[in-house]
Structure formats: C-alpha cells, structure tokens
Design a protein around this motif. Structure first.
Motif, short mmCIF file in Angstrom:
data_model
loop_
_atom_site.label_atom_id
_atom_site.label_comp_id
_atom_site.label_asym_id
_atom_site.label_seq_id
_atom_site.Cartn_x
_atom_site.Cartn_y
_atom_site.Cartn_z
N GLU A 169 -8.39 -7.73 12.67
CA GLU A 169 -7.15 -7.65 11.90
C GLU A 169 -6.41 -6.33 12.12
O GLU A 169 -5.31 -6.13 11.58
CB GLU A 169 -7.43 -7.80 10.40
N THR A 170 -6.99 -5.43 12.90
CA THR A 170 -6.47 -4.07 13.03
C THR A 170 -6.09 -3.73 14.47
O THR A 170 -6.84 -3.99 15.40
CB THR A 170 -7.51 -3.05 12.54
N ASP B 178 -2.98 -2.56 9.88
CA ASP B 178 -3.87 -3.58 9.34
C ASP B 178 -3.04 -4.78 8.87
O ASP B 178 -2.09 -4.62 8.11
CB ASP B 178 -4.67 -3.04 8.16
N LEU C 164 -2.91 -8.20 6.75
CA LEU C 164 -3.57 -8.83 5.62
C LEU C 164 -2.97 -10.21 5.34
O LEU C 164 -1.85 -10.50 5.76
CB LEU C 164 -3.43 -7.95 4.36
N GLY D 138 0.82 -1.20 0.00
CA GLY D 138 0.00 0.00 0.00
C GLY D 138 0.86 1.26 0.00
O GLY D 138 2.05 1.24 -0.34
N ALA E 219 -7.38 -10.43 1.94
CA ALA E 219 -7.44 -9.17 1.20
C ALA E 219 -7.52 -9.43 -0.30
O ALA E 219 -7.02 -10.45 -0.79
CB ALA E 219 -6.23 -8.30 1.52
N ASP F 54 -0.38 -1.03 6.06
CA ASP F 54 -0.83 -2.39 5.77
C ASP F 54 0.37 -3.33 5.79
O ASP F 54 1.37 -3.11 5.09
CB ASP F 54 -1.49 -2.47 4.38
N LEU G 135 1.39 -7.26 5.16
CA LEU G 135 0.96 -8.53 4.57
C LEU G 135 1.70 -9.67 5.23
O LEU G 135 2.93 -9.74 5.19
CB LEU G 135 1.23 -8.51 3.06
N ASP H 203 -2.70 4.86 8.28
CA ASP H 203 -2.63 3.44 8.56
C ASP H 203 -1.56 2.81 7.69
O ASP H 203 -1.21 3.34 6.64
CB ASP H 203 -3.98 2.76 8.30
#
Length: 314
Positions: free
Chosen positions: A199-200, A210, A212, A132, A238, A158, A160, A156
């Motif tokens: 997830e957050t 977050d 993912l 992201g 995601a 992200d 993974l 935020d």
C-alpha cells in the motif's frame, strides 16, 4: 502559540495567487475538451469532418454540410480562444509562484504539491482524499495562519481511496492505460512500491505515500489493486476509514515552499477533530507519542473553528 497569523503581505499574496491558480485550473479543464484537432478529409466524392485525439485516434463527425461546418468553425474559434487565455494565465501563474516564494507564502513540502499535481493532471484527484497530518496545511491555508511546525512534521502522506467510486475509478484507469505508481513517478521518478508494504510508495529521499481504504462493504472489491500492473499499489484497510470516507469534504488551494500550488482535497475540519480525538483516546495500541500529537492537532483545529477562522458546516 499553536498558530500565528500570516503577515499582511503574505496573506494578500496568498489570496491573489489562489485566484490566479483557480482560474488557470478552470481554463485548463476547458482546454482538455479541445485537445487534438479537426480537419476535412476527402474520400472519393465525399468530404468528411474528422476529429483527432492526442493519441492519433480519429473520430468521423459527418459529411460536409452547414451543420458540420458550424461544428468546425465553433471548435476552431473556441480552441484558439481557450489556448490564448491559458497562455496568458500560465505567465500570470509563473509570476504568482515567484512572488509566493519571495514572500514565503507557502510551506507545504514540494513533494506533496508534486503528488497532488500529478494526480490532478491524470484526472484522478477526485478519487483520493488527503487524511492525517497533511490535512492541516489545507486548514491553515484557509485560515490564513501558520500552525506550529512541531504539529506538522511528518515524512509521509496518507491518501484515502474512495471505494464508493470504484466503477468510475476503474474506467479512469483504463483510459489512462497506466498505474497509480506510474502517476506518482511523474511527481518523483524515484518512487517505488515499498517491500512487503504493497500500500506504500517510497521515494529515494524516504518520503512515503500510503494508500488507505475503508473496510469492505457490500460489493466492495477485496483485495483490490489499482490497476492490472503487477507492480501497482494495493490500498490497505485502515482503522475507521469508513468514517473518513463518508465525512464531509473540504478543499483548499495550498502552496509549497517553492511557490507552486495545488488543490488539496481533504475532510472537513470538524471531522478531522472528531477523528483525531478518537485516535487519541480510543485507538488500541496507539503509541503515546502519537496520541499526544493527535490531541494537539485536534485542539489546534478546534481553536481555529472556535475563532471563526474556518468555515462551519452549512
């Protein structure tokens, strides 16, 4: 202009400080192999070499002999040498961070650096990839430019999770005897799991992390919680995350507004461009304001690639 070059002074400082940070990280990893200590323990008529760990666990190496005496001597001399080099590098790193701040070399949000450092300190960094908007910080650092702030603003990050490495991840979590949420709290004690969004994690200042994951494939565990702690986080499936999971990786040192540094692991710039163009043109129910930002971000990274500012795939 979507990006401008760093000043000569800032660019030179970025190179110098990154070199120091890279060597510090390398020696720090070596030092982990020499945590604890060794000593000789008398037991009856015999004397044994014992290796101690930070958690007070002990491992018996063997009875005193030429071989164990060599092990002890090598361990002691190597530990002393590494600790001495690490001490010198800590001083150099502190000065590099001071100059980074004075010359305004970096601008990654301080909380992002703290999160990346916390994951690395827990030896979990290789399990997570920044995807992201925040990946742009790695690209601009590598290119020696400043991307327009409007393309970067976000509250935020992200991360993974790589489900392909789940066996190693589970082993690492068992070694740590903690949760991913607790690791985040080492970066900012105010992180909590967000209500109704497992997830957050969200901090008291409203910054979100977050987590993912790809859609389940093969024997992927699903659903999956990072640890046995009931309050821990659950990575969420995601859109097109499988594409990101298998994308080539890109790593670069990034610098915060305070001068602190961290290694950012993200996806290759070409994969970022392809993903952002797909999000802009084909993602269903994507808000138009986000589509515009996706296109702009893809165009910026593609322009840096076209100018040769970023390395092409080998």
């Amino acid at each position: 202009m979507n990006y401008i070059p760093l000043s000569d002074n800032a660019a030179r400082q970025a190179i110098d400080s990154s070199t120091i940070f890279g060597e510090f990280s390398r020696v720090q990893a070596q030092a982990r192999q020499y945590v604890g200590g060794m000593y000789w323990k008398q037991q009856g008529e015999y004397e044994y070499l014992v290796k101690t760990q930070l958690d007070n666990r002990q491992q018996r190496i063997g009875p005193r002999s030429p071989d164990t005496e060599k092990i002890y001597a090598d361990f002691s001399s190597r530990k002393q040498a590494i600790e001495g080099r690490l001490s010198s590098l800590k001083d150099a790193l502190k000065e590099a961070e001071r100059l980074n701040k004075a010359l305004k070399v970096g601008r990654v949000p301080a909380i992002v650096i703290s999160i990346l450092q916390a994951l690395e300190a827990a030896e979990l960094g290789e399990h997570f990839t920044v995807v992201g908007t925040h990946a742009l910080y790695a690209y601009e650092s590598a290119a020696g430019v400043r991307i327009a702030q409007g393309a970067l603003a976000t509250q935020d990050v992200d991360l993974l999770w790589d489900a392909r490495r789940r066996v190693r991840f589970i082993a690492d979590m068992a070694r740590l005897e903690t949760s991913v949420l607790c690791v985040l709290q080492r970066a900012d004690p105010t992180f909590q799991r967000k209500e109704d969004q497992n997830e957050t994690a969200i901090s008291a200042s409203g910054f979100e992390v977050d987590f993912l994951r790809r859609q389940p494939e093969g024997d992927d565990p699903h659903p999956f919680r990072f640890s046995d702690d009931e309050g821990d986080l659950w990575p969420v499936q995601a859109i097109r995350a499988s594409t990101l999971t298998s994308a080539p990786r890109f790593e670069h040192i990034v610098i915060s507004v305070t001068g602190r540094m961290a290694m950012m692991r993200t996806i290759a710039p070409e994969a970022f461009v392809e993903f952002k163009r797909w999000m802009a043109d084909k993602a269903k129910q994507r808000p138009e304001v986000k589509r515009r930002r996706d296109r702009r971000q893809a165009d910026i990274v593609q322009a840096m690639l076209d100018e040769g500012l970023l390395p092409l795939p080998r």
